[in-house]
Design a protein around this motif. Structure first.
Motif, PDB file in Angstrom:
ATOM      1  N   HIS A 145      -7.409 -51.936  54.440  1.00 19.64           N
ATOM      2  CA  HIS A 145      -8.309 -52.280  55.551  1.00 19.64           C
ATOM      3  C   HIS A 145      -9.363 -53.225  55.563  1.00 19.64           C
ATOM      4  CE1 HIS A 145      -5.856 -49.426  57.752  1.00 19.64           C
ATOM      5  NE2 HIS A 145      -6.035 -48.367  56.728  1.00 19.64           N
ATOM      6  N   GLY A 146      -9.858 -53.633  54.372  1.00 21.93           N
ATOM      7  CA  GLY A 146     -10.650 -54.635  53.978  1.00 21.93           C
ATOM      8  C   GLY A 146     -12.105 -54.114  54.110  1.00 21.93           C
ATOM      9  N   ALA A 147     -13.080 -54.766  54.752  1.00 22.10           N
ATOM     10  CA  ALA A 147     -14.534 -54.532  54.856  1.00 22.10           C
ATOM     11  C   ALA A 147     -14.621 -53.203  55.589  1.00 22.10           C
ATOM     12  CB  ALA A 147     -15.311 -55.916  55.396  1.00 22.10           C
ATOM     13  N   GLY A 148     -13.621 -53.087  56.552  1.00 26.66           N
ATOM     14  CA  GLY A 148     -13.812 -51.819  57.620  1.00 26.66           C
ATOM     15  C   GLY A 148     -13.748 -50.583  56.902  1.00 26.66           C
ATOM     16  N   ALA A 149     -13.247 -50.458  55.672  1.00 26.13           N
ATOM     17  CA  ALA A 149     -13.042 -49.260  54.815  1.00 26.13           C
ATOM     18  C   ALA A 149     -14.275 -49.000  54.127  1.00 26.13           C
ATOM     19  CB  ALA A 149     -11.929 -49.207  54.272  1.00 26.13           C
ATOM     20  N   GLU A 150     -15.196 -50.119  53.837  1.00 27.80           N
ATOM     21  CA  GLU A 150     -16.318 -49.787  52.939  1.00 27.80           C
ATOM     22  C   GLU A 150     -17.284 -48.717  53.215  1.00 27.80           C
ATOM     23  OE1 GLU A 150     -18.858 -53.007  52.741  1.00 27.80           O
ATOM     24  OE2 GLU A 150     -17.313 -54.543  52.468  1.00 27.80           O
ATOM     25  N   PRO A 151     -17.575 -48.029  54.408  1.00 19.84           N
ATOM     26  CA  PRO A 151     -18.220 -46.867  54.779  1.00 19.84           C
ATOM     27  C   PRO A 151     -17.836 -45.768  53.819  1.00 19.84           C
ATOM     28  CG  PRO A 151     -18.075 -48.018  56.471  1.00 19.84           C
ATOM     29  CD  PRO A 151     -17.351 -48.837  55.883  1.00 19.84           C
ATOM     30  N   LEU A 152     -16.373 -45.640  53.629  1.00 14.70           N
ATOM     31  CA  LEU A 152     -15.763 -44.478  52.940  1.00 14.70           C
ATOM     32  C   LEU A 152     -16.349 -44.324  51.655  1.00 14.70           C
ATOM     33  CD1 LEU A 152     -12.168 -44.993  53.977  1.00 14.70           C
ATOM     34  CD2 LEU A 152     -13.523 -43.411  54.903  1.00 14.70           C
ATOM     35  N   ALA A 153     -16.719 -45.365  51.042  1.00 10.66           N
ATOM     36  CA  ALA A 153     -17.238 -45.358  49.469  1.00 10.66           C
ATOM     37  C   ALA A 153     -18.533 -44.603  49.574  1.00 10.66           C
ATOM     38  CB  ALA A 153     -17.620 -46.769  49.045  1.00 10.66           C
ATOM     39  N   TRP A 154     -19.193 -44.472  50.648  1.00 10.06           N
ATOM     40  CA  TRP A 154     -20.444 -43.760  50.738  1.00 10.06           C
ATOM     41  C   TRP A 154     -20.183 -42.131  51.174  1.00 10.06           C
ATOM     42  CZ3 TRP A 154     -20.771 -48.747  51.374  1.00 10.06           C
ATOM     43  CH2 TRP A 154     -21.458 -49.502  50.596  1.00 10.06           C
ATOM     44  N   SER A 155     -19.345 -42.088  52.180  1.00 10.55           N
ATOM     45  CA  SER A 155     -19.131 -40.797  53.194  1.00 10.55           C
ATOM     46  C   SER A 155     -18.258 -39.877  52.577  1.00 10.55           C
ATOM     47  CB  SER A 155     -19.106 -41.476  54.350  1.00 10.55           C
ATOM     48  OG  SER A 155     -17.655 -42.236  54.586  1.00 10.55           O
ATOM     49  N   VAL A 156     -16.824 -40.376  51.999  1.00 11.74           N
ATOM     50  CA  VAL A 156     -15.778 -39.757  51.826  1.00 11.74           C
ATOM     51  C   VAL A 156     -16.023 -38.209  51.330  1.00 11.74           C
ATOM     52  CG1 VAL A 156     -14.595 -40.406  49.929  1.00 11.74           C
ATOM     53  CG2 VAL A 156     -13.260 -39.564  51.805  1.00 11.74           C
ATOM     54  N   LEU A 157     -16.745 -38.353  50.036  1.00  9.30           N
ATOM     55  CA  LEU A 157     -16.846 -36.880  49.288  1.00  9.30           C
ATOM     56  C   LEU A 157     -17.544 -35.942  50.115  1.00  9.30           C
ATOM     57  CD1 LEU A 157     -15.395 -35.991  46.840  1.00  9.30           C
ATOM     58  CD2 LEU A 157     -17.247 -36.913  45.484  1.00  9.30           C
ATOM     59  N   PHE A 158     -18.649 -36.518  50.872  1.00 10.49           N
ATOM     60  CA  PHE A 158     -19.389 -35.647  51.795  1.00 10.49           C
ATOM     61  C   PHE A 158     -18.560 -34.823  52.382  1.00 10.49           C
ATOM     62  CE2 PHE A 158     -22.819 -38.709  50.361  1.00 10.49           C
ATOM     63  CZ  PHE A 158     -23.662 -37.811  49.931  1.00 10.49           C
ATOM     64  N   GLY A 159     -17.684 -35.423  52.990  1.00  7.60           N
ATOM     65  CA  GLY A 159     -16.938 -34.592  53.967  1.00  7.60           C
ATOM     66  C   GLY A 159     -16.016 -33.275  53.219  1.00  7.60           C
ATOM     67  N   LEU A 160     -15.993 -33.335  51.879  1.00  4.90           N
ATOM     68  CA  LEU A 160     -15.097 -32.318  51.074  1.00  4.90           C
ATOM     69  C   LEU A 160     -16.258 -31.340  50.996  1.00  4.90           C
ATOM     70  CD1 LEU A 160     -12.845 -34.257  48.814  1.00  4.90           C
ATOM     71  CD2 LEU A 160     -12.034 -33.021  50.743  1.00  4.90           C
ATOM     72  N   THR A 161     -17.508 -31.593  50.879  1.00  5.09           N
ATOM     73  CA  THR A 161     -18.571 -30.609  50.428  1.00  5.09           C
ATOM     74  C   THR A 161     -18.139 -29.189  50.905  1.00  5.09           C
ATOM     75  OG1 THR A 161     -20.079 -32.307  50.381  1.00  5.09           O
ATOM     76  CG2 THR A 161     -20.889 -30.149  50.254  1.00  5.09           C
ATOM     77  N   PRO A 162     -17.749 -28.911  52.177  1.00  2.00           N
ATOM     78  CA  PRO A 162     -17.582 -27.526  52.755  1.00  2.00           C
ATOM     79  C   PRO A 162     -16.279 -26.880  51.765  1.00  2.00           C
ATOM     80  CG  PRO A 162     -17.779 -29.056  54.611  1.00  2.00           C
ATOM     81  CD  PRO A 162     -17.786 -29.693  53.210  1.00  2.00           C
ATOM     82  N   PHE A 163     -15.508 -27.726  51.445  1.00  2.86           N
ATOM     83  CA  PHE A 163     -14.265 -26.928  50.620  1.00  2.86           C
ATOM     84  C   PHE A 163     -14.432 -27.022  49.253  1.00  2.86           C
ATOM     85  CE2 PHE A 163     -12.877 -29.459  54.461  1.00  2.86           C
ATOM     86  CZ  PHE A 163     -12.542 -28.481  55.277  1.00  2.86           C
ATOM     87  N   ALA A 164     -15.548 -27.670  48.618  1.00  2.00           N
ATOM     88  CA  ALA A 164     -15.979 -27.685  47.413  1.00  2.00           C
ATOM     89  C   ALA A 164     -16.420 -26.264  46.884  1.00  2.00           C
ATOM     90  CB  ALA A 164     -16.563 -28.969  46.904  1.00  2.00           C
TER      91      ALA A 164
END
Lengths: 251, 266
Positions: B168-187
């Motif tokens: 998806h190119g530059a549009g997917a860049e924010p995932l680099a900062w955010s994606v793992l925070f989304g897993l915090t509740p399940f971690a």
């Protein structure tokens, strides 16, 4: 396959959905020769170069570079070739020496420091070797980009508009340098350029592209004669404006 | 093999050269882990006071959780941001037409992610010991295994993120900062897996970090190494790395077919 070919393109085609960017391109660049790849914006030059470099997979056809099929064994070819374009930058925050060191490692260049010193001397980079790439003038950046492209002593060099945005003096210096380098090294060069005088001076053979197709080829002198013009620039304009060569009839 | 290692070193050297002369970049690596540790350190100090020092084990679990979770976060971000640095500097074109293989690219990114994680997390670990008397390494050598399992999880997630950037190119860049925070509740960083509702426990079981933190709590509360959870964490890491590694390679080849490698920064 032609054994002494630097590049052999056979029916090279790239389609993006309904659009055909490159259509059935066929040519053989001999080793040691310098050829020009010409065409207006959107003619398919950059797409062709990307396929020759293996960064883009053709929809149809085959590319063989220095005897290696790019579909199956592109890394064996990539280590023996190189590429320079003003549209692809080197990291601005690294010094010239650091940038060249990075690429010496990536291309597994033996005695890297000696090679960097040699390039710095021949391309007059000694004074800027420890300056950041982002602080250089356009002419200096071009010389550094050439040094990067030559770091592995390539047998094939793909140059995309090597003198774009350079003043006439620096442009002339680069062209003279490339002429000398070709004679000394025997490196094959494929040069994409919009500067017709440059192509006439450097290239023994020219491929003219339009809308993805190869529409004319030959030496600059042959093309000028064939189109009844005085120079390659007029030939380029004839092709861009759909005017035919002498004796050629409209289909 | 030697040529391959040299190409990997070339990529690592390029990024080390970048950090060598940029103290703000180095500082940024340490900033969040240290800040997180300070905030949670004060929270645990407060809780320990309220509970008349009965909360020291809880404090250890909170601080240990914060520090170990940073290992996964920094590993994931280190990998993805190192890749993004190539896009931002418009250098990716040169990298992709060099003889660097995709596997070597991944190895270089893993090496940089490890270095970035160590530079970011170790100062926070040291400060936790200095300020709050919490020694993460007092849990024993098993901490190294916790680190390894969380790093591997970070790399696996980063492979998925990088595959998304390739697609998806530059549009997917924010995932680099955010994606793992989304897993915090399940971690299950700060609470046992059993705290989650039953259906979510199934989700958590598939996440290596949940097993690492179960293992950390076993070490803190019972002073034992929970081999089952440790084994589960590594087994899941291998599965996720293999799966997301395939996704990355598949996306890399798809980008070569679609021409996305030529326009990835746009």
């Amino acid at each position: 396959m032609t054994p002494d070919a630097a590049i052999q393109a056979e029916g090279l085609t790239k389609r993006y959905g309904e659009t055909t960017a490159v259509d059935s391109l066929r040519f053989t660049l001999p080793r040691g020769a310098t050829w020009g790849l010409l065409g207006g914006n959107g003619a398919g030059k950059s797409t062709t170069i990307a396929m020759l470099l293996g960064i883009l997979v053709p929809s149809e056809g085959r590319v063989t570079v220095l005897g290696h099929d790019m579909a199956r064994n592109r890394f064996a070819a990539l280590v023996r070739m190189n590429f320079s374009s003003p549209y692809v930058a080197l990291p601005h925050r690294l010094t010239v020496a650091e940038n060249l060191r990075v690429y010496a490692h990536l291309y597994d260049v033996p005695r890297a420091e000696a090679r960097i010193a040699e390039l710095a001397e021949t391309l007059q980079l000694e004074e800027i070797l420890h300056r950041r790439a982002g602080q250089l003038s356009a002419g200096q950046k071009t010389r550094v980009a050439l040094a990067k492209a030559l770091v592995n002593r390539p047998e094939l060099l793909l140059l995309d508009e090597p003198t774009a945005s350079l003043d006439p003096d620096t442009g002339d210096w680069v062209r003279s340098w490339l002429e000398r380098y070709r004679e000394e090294s025997g490196c094959a060069i494929l040069l994409a350029s919009h500067n017709m005088a440059e192509v006439e001076r450097l290239c023994g053979h020219v491929l003219m592209m339009k809308r993805g197709r190869l529409v004319a080829e030959g030496s600059p002198a042959e093309l000028v004669t064939r189109f009844g013009r005085d120079n390659l620039e007029d030939v380029f304009l004839d092709i861009a404006r759909d005017r035919r060569a002498l004796g050629e009839t409209t289909a | 093999m030697r040529a391959s290692l040299r190409r990997i070193w070339g990529l690592v050297y390029r990024h080390l050269a970048l950090y060598r002369r940029s103290w703000p970049r180095l500082l940024e690596l340490m900033y969040w882990p240290v800040l997180q540790m300070l905030v949670w350190g004060f929270v645990t100090a407060y809780l320990a006071g309220v509970q008349q020092n009965m909360g020291s084990v809880a404090a250890g679990m909170l601080l240990g959780g914060v520090l170990l979770w940073e290992v996964a976060l920094r590993s994931q971000m280190g990998f993805a941001i190192t890749f993004l640095e190539e896009i931002w500097s418009r250098n990716l074109g040169h990298v992709f037409v060099s003889p660097l293989r995709p596997g070597e690219l991944v190895a270089g990114l893993v090496a940089m992610a490890t270095l970035r994680m160590l530079v970011g997390v170790l100062p926070a670990v040291g400060l936790a010991w200095l300020l709050y008397g919490f020694g993460l390494f007092s849990l024993g050598p098993v901490v190294v295994l916790f680190f390894a399992a969380l790093m591997m999880m970070g790399w696996a997630v980063a492979l998925g993120v990088t595959a998304m950037i390739l697609r998806h190119g530059a549009g997917a860049e924010p995932l680099a900062w955010s994606v793992l925070f989304g897993l915090t509740p399940f971690a299950c960083v700060f609470y046992p897996l059993s705290t989650l509702p039953a259906p979510l426990q199934w989700v958590a079981q598939a996440i290596p970090a949940a097993h690492v933190f179960e293992g950390m709590r076993a070490a803190l509360l019972q002073g034992r190494v929970d081999l089952w959870h440790l084994g589960a964490a590594f087994a899941l890491d291998v599965v996720w790395l293999a799966l997301l590694g395939r996704v990355f390679l598949g996306q890399f080849e798809a980008a070569r077919r679609s021409g996305a490698l030529l326009s990835i920064g746009e």
